[in-house]
Design a protein around this motif. Sequence first.
Motif, PDB file in Angstrom:
ATOM      1  N   HIS A 149       0.833  -1.205   0.000  1.00 21.95           N
ATOM      2  CA  HIS A 149       0.000   0.000   0.000  1.00 21.95           C
ATOM      3  C   HIS A 149       0.866   1.252   0.000  1.00 21.95           C
ATOM      4  O   HIS A 149       1.805   1.376   0.802  1.00 21.95           O
ATOM      5  CB  HIS A 149      -0.925   0.003   1.210  1.00 21.95           C
ATOM      6  CG  HIS A 149      -1.962  -1.077   1.160  1.00 21.95           C
ATOM      7  ND1 HIS A 149      -1.742  -2.348   1.638  1.00 21.95           N
ATOM      8  CD2 HIS A 149      -3.232  -1.072   0.656  1.00 21.95           C
ATOM      9  CE1 HIS A 149      -2.827  -3.079   1.443  1.00 21.95           C
ATOM     10  NE2 HIS A 149      -3.740  -2.328   0.852  1.00 21.95           N
ATOM     11  N   VAL A 150       0.551   2.158  -0.910  1.00 29.16           N
ATOM     12  CA  VAL A 150       1.245   3.438  -1.015  1.00 29.16           C
ATOM     13  C   VAL A 150       0.210   4.533  -1.260  1.00 29.16           C
ATOM     14  O   VAL A 150      -0.910   4.257  -1.689  1.00 29.16           O
ATOM     15  CB  VAL A 150       2.286   3.431  -2.156  1.00 29.16           C
ATOM     16  CG1 VAL A 150       3.402   2.437  -1.886  1.00 29.16           C
ATOM     17  CG2 VAL A 150       1.618   3.123  -3.501  1.00 29.16           C
ATOM     18  N   GLU A 151       0.597   5.755  -0.986  1.00 19.88           N
ATOM     19  CA  GLU A 151      -0.287   6.884  -1.279  1.00 19.88           C
ATOM     20  C   GLU A 151      -0.089   7.341  -2.715  1.00 19.88           C
ATOM     21  O   GLU A 151       1.015   7.278  -3.268  1.00 19.88           O
ATOM     22  CB  GLU A 151      -0.014   8.043  -0.326  1.00 19.88           C
ATOM     23  CG  GLU A 151      -0.595   7.834   1.058  1.00 19.88           C
ATOM     24  CD  GLU A 151      -0.699   9.137   1.837  1.00 19.88           C
ATOM     25  OE1 GLU A 151      -0.704  10.220   1.206  1.00 19.88           O
ATOM     26  OE2 GLU A 151      -0.790   9.068   3.080  1.00 19.88           O
ATOM     27  N   GLY A 152      -1.180   7.802  -3.299  1.00 19.91           N
ATOM     28  CA  GLY A 152      -1.125   8.343  -4.645  1.00 19.91           C
ATOM     29  C   GLY A 152      -2.040   9.538  -4.790  1.00 19.91           C
ATOM     30  O   GLY A 152      -2.796   9.883  -3.872  1.00 19.91           O
ATOM     31  N   LYS A 153      -1.968  10.186  -5.952  1.00 20.79           N
ATOM     32  CA  LYS A 153      -2.829  11.325  -6.245  1.00 20.79           C
ATOM     33  C   LYS A 153      -3.459  11.135  -7.624  1.00 20.79           C
ATOM     34  O   LYS A 153      -2.781  10.743  -8.582  1.00 20.79           O
ATOM     35  CB  LYS A 153      -2.030  12.627  -6.205  1.00 20.79           C
ATOM     36  CG  LYS A 153      -1.551  12.994  -4.797  1.00 20.79           C
ATOM     37  CD  LYS A 153      -0.918  14.372  -4.762  1.00 20.79           C
ATOM     38  CE  LYS A 153      -0.541  14.774  -3.333  1.00 20.79           C
ATOM     39  NZ  LYS A 153       0.021  16.145  -3.276  1.00 20.79           N
ATOM     40  N   ILE A 154      -4.762  11.421  -7.688  1.00 24.92           N
ATOM     41  CA  ILE A 154      -5.516  11.222  -8.922  1.00 24.92           C
ATOM     42  C   ILE A 154      -4.998  12.149 -10.023  1.00 24.92           C
ATOM     43  O   ILE A 154      -4.699  13.325  -9.794  1.00 24.92           O
ATOM     44  CB  ILE A 154      -7.008  11.479  -8.682  1.00 24.92           C
ATOM     45  CG1 ILE A 154      -7.568  10.459  -7.688  1.00 24.92           C
ATOM     46  CG2 ILE A 154      -7.793  11.445  -9.988  1.00 24.92           C
ATOM     47  CD1 ILE A 154      -7.602   9.044  -8.194  1.00 24.92           C
ATOM     48  N   VAL A 155      -4.909  11.595 -11.229  1.00 26.52           N
ATOM     49  CA  VAL A 155      -4.462  12.345 -12.401  1.00 26.52           C
ATOM     50  C   VAL A 155      -5.669  12.684 -13.270  1.00 26.52           C
ATOM     51  O   VAL A 155      -6.551  11.841 -13.493  1.00 26.52           O
ATOM     52  CB  VAL A 155      -3.438  11.536 -13.222  1.00 26.52           C
ATOM     53  CG1 VAL A 155      -3.101  12.235 -14.535  1.00 26.52           C
ATOM     54  CG2 VAL A 155      -2.183  11.291 -12.406  1.00 26.52           C
ATOM     55  N   SER A 156      -5.723  13.926 -13.747  1.00 26.27           N
ATOM     56  CA  SER A 156      -6.734  14.331 -14.726  1.00 26.27           C
ATOM     57  C   SER A 156      -6.119  15.380 -15.640  1.00 26.27           C
ATOM     58  O   SER A 156      -5.499  16.333 -15.172  1.00 26.27           O
ATOM     59  CB  SER A 156      -7.974  14.895 -14.036  1.00 26.27           C
ATOM     60  OG  SER A 156      -8.864  15.440 -15.005  1.00 26.27           O
ATOM     61  N   GLU A 157      -6.302  15.183 -16.930  1.00 26.21           N
ATOM     62  CA  GLU A 157      -5.794  16.145 -17.911  1.00 26.21           C
ATOM     63  C   GLU A 157      -6.901  17.062 -18.406  1.00 26.21           C
ATOM     64  O   GLU A 157      -6.690  17.863 -19.323  1.00 26.21           O
ATOM     65  CB  GLU A 157      -5.161  15.389 -19.079  1.00 26.21           C
ATOM     66  CG  GLU A 157      -4.008  14.475 -18.657  1.00 26.21           C
ATOM     67  CD  GLU A 157      -3.633  13.476 -19.741  1.00 26.21           C
ATOM     68  OE1 GLU A 157      -3.294  13.933 -20.845  1.00 26.21           O
ATOM     69  OE2 GLU A 157      -3.711  12.251 -19.479  1.00 26.21           O
ATOM     70  N   GLN A 158      -8.072  16.947 -17.803  1.00 21.79           N
ATOM     71  CA  GLN A 158      -9.197  17.794 -18.195  1.00 21.79           C
ATOM     72  C   GLN A 158      -9.080  19.162 -17.535  1.00 21.79           C
ATOM     73  O   GLN A 158      -8.713  19.276 -16.360  1.00 21.79           O
ATOM     74  CB  GLN A 158     -10.512  17.138 -17.767  1.00 21.79           C
ATOM     75  CG  GLN A 158     -10.790  15.795 -18.416  1.00 21.79           C
ATOM     76  CD  GLN A 158     -11.030  15.910 -19.906  1.00 21.79           C
ATOM     77  OE1 GLN A 158     -11.803  16.755 -20.359  1.00 21.79           O
ATOM     78  NE2 GLN A 158     -10.342  15.081 -20.677  1.00 21.79           N
ATOM     79  N   GLY A 159      -9.419  20.209 -18.302  1.00 25.21           N
ATOM     80  CA  GLY A 159      -9.466  21.555 -17.738  1.00 25.21           C
ATOM     81  C   GLY A 159      -8.103  22.130 -17.421  1.00 25.21           C
ATOM     82  O   GLY A 159      -7.051  21.559 -17.726  1.00 25.21           O
ATOM     83  N   ASP A 160      -8.120  23.302 -16.778  1.00 24.89           N
ATOM     84  CA  ASP A 160      -6.882  23.975 -16.396  1.00 24.89           C
ATOM     85  C   ASP A 160      -6.244  23.260 -15.209  1.00 24.89           C
ATOM     86  O   ASP A 160      -6.878  22.454 -14.517  1.00 24.89           O
ATOM     87  CB  ASP A 160      -7.154  25.440 -16.046  1.00 24.89           C
ATOM     88  CG  ASP A 160      -7.656  26.229 -17.248  1.00 24.89           C
ATOM     89  OD1 ASP A 160      -7.307  25.840 -18.386  1.00 24.89           O
ATOM     90  OD2 ASP A 160      -8.410  27.207 -17.051  1.00 24.89           O
ATOM     91  N   GLU A 161      -4.998  23.597 -14.943  1.00 26.94           N
ATOM     92  CA  GLU A 161      -4.232  22.907 -13.903  1.00 26.94           C
ATOM     93  C   GLU A 161      -4.883  23.005 -12.535  1.00 26.94           C
ATOM     94  O   GLU A 161      -4.881  22.054 -11.754  1.00 26.94           O
ATOM     95  CB  GLU A 161      -2.810  23.478 -13.854  1.00 26.94           C
ATOM     96  CG  GLU A 161      -1.902  22.762 -12.864  1.00 26.94           C
ATOM     97  CD  GLU A 161      -0.493  23.300 -12.916  1.00 26.94           C
ATOM     98  OE1 GLU A 161       0.283  22.963 -12.000  1.00 26.94           O
ATOM     99  OE2 GLU A 161      -0.160  24.065 -13.849  1.00 26.94           O
TER     100      GLU A 161
END
Length: 547
Positions: free
Chosen positions: A398-410
């Motif tokens: 188990h590790v921590e992660g962050k959701i990726v999205s290329e939609q919209g501005d940063e």
Amino acid sequence: MKESKSKIVSDALEMALELSVGGEVFKIPGANIKSLRVGIRPYGFKAMLSFWVSSETREDKLFSRFIKHDLMEVKLNVEPHFKPQDAEIESLELHGFVTGKAVLKELTIENVHLKDNPVLYRHYRIDFADSAQVLWRQHFPCDLLVDGTVKDLIEANKATGVNLKYDWEALDEKFAINTLSVEPGEKGASFYDFIIWYAASHNGVFSYDLKENEYTLSGAKDLSGQPINMSKLETAEHSIAFPPTIRYNDRFLNAFSENPQKKETSRDQSKKGLRHDILLCLPVASDFEDAFNLESNKHKIRGHELHLIHCRFPQITYRPGIFVKIEGGLWSDKIFPHDTEYRVRDIFFQAQAVDEEPDADHNMEYSRYNIDMRSRLELKDEGALNLPGFKTPRYPIHVEGKIVSEQGDEEEETYQVYEHPQTALDQYKVKIPLFDNKEVVVPFDPLFAPGHFYFPAYKEQRVLVALDFHTARIERFLDWRPGGRLPMDSQGNHLLLGKTDSSKTSINHIYVDNKPQFNMKRTFDKDTEKIQLHEGTIILETKEEST
């Protein structure tokens, strides 16, 4: 290797021992070796030997290095001293690292006064094994590789000191995720365990070449090479062992509700009604078929084995992987193993010097030993695997992660659904900060919410990711969305929708003066619309906020 009995015989052996430690090489003449015990398997060896070093006429330079913690490399060659004329016999070569050591005795001259009262002889003992066992059993790496092969994962983590080559198509197959789990300690699986587990679970071969001091991960056993005829003069006794037969069938169950499947093997030797059930849940039908083919091919019925008790050190090239035939000479053509090709699998060998005194045959190349040698042979085309015991790596990690999205501005808290190129299944992408922000794909599932709640995870949301060997999934969410948390005094509940603080809809239920209040507010830049319900009041409001 377990044998019912042994046979001790006397034979003359030539041995050469070389120890490398601290940048120095120490060569020990063969006759100085007084005892040797070694067990050799297709995947490696373990050995123990003892030897004397004299300091009567020159300094024992080994001692100062021997007592330190430096890694000590061992090279040992063993061969018969008396060989047939013009015989081309390759010596038995052991190349590894020391795992344990001791100074068994230091000899001085008692009751005689000599200047400085020197030590005249030291009796050393070393335990050693092949390099992979020694080094990889202390190696506990944790790694993540994306869009790569298992071979890439192994190469990135195998460390130095072990020569490994590959001959297996499975190792070149690309996977979106390749995870190396870690669990140090007595119960944890080392890198060595990982390698053996991978070979065992994927029906592969892990083998060690004594001559080349090299390991191979391959898809099948090597069948190249011609058999050597073994003379009856080499053996005192032989016996034939018949291993247990598999009496069950494997039944595979796919619990995926949209396409449940069952598939069962059909072994000729199986007993009706006996089975091993294996439960899977795979949404892709081809994955289920691949799992069935792999597992059903792994469980092979082993053929008979030939057990030999030797009456001398072999006067042929003899080590695991060598092919031999039991025919000709004094062998009867009526015996069971006649005219059958075998592969040498295991060798157990002990040698004890006939004269164990420190000055006996001192510094000579050969000496006489009482030896006990046994070996175990399998059929040349035996398909069953020969692997050491191993600890199964713990998955998932188990590790921590962050959701990726290329939609919209940063800065916008959007979500994005990615489609798997082959299966068309929907996925998230999650970056893993611990592993240089590498992105892994996980199923686009509702997780703990029922299907009528559609709340995809938003960009940069912290999640706990379970990394399996070739897959990953989101276990849970780890933080509140910015602006989503309410003060404790309000005892409120909040649903925050939208992309940014200036483009959102907020729905909450709070307590004001210990009375319930419902609020809904839409915000788009300066434009706002609000609905508020509290005791005796309904407010509907639309306006443009001032700067």
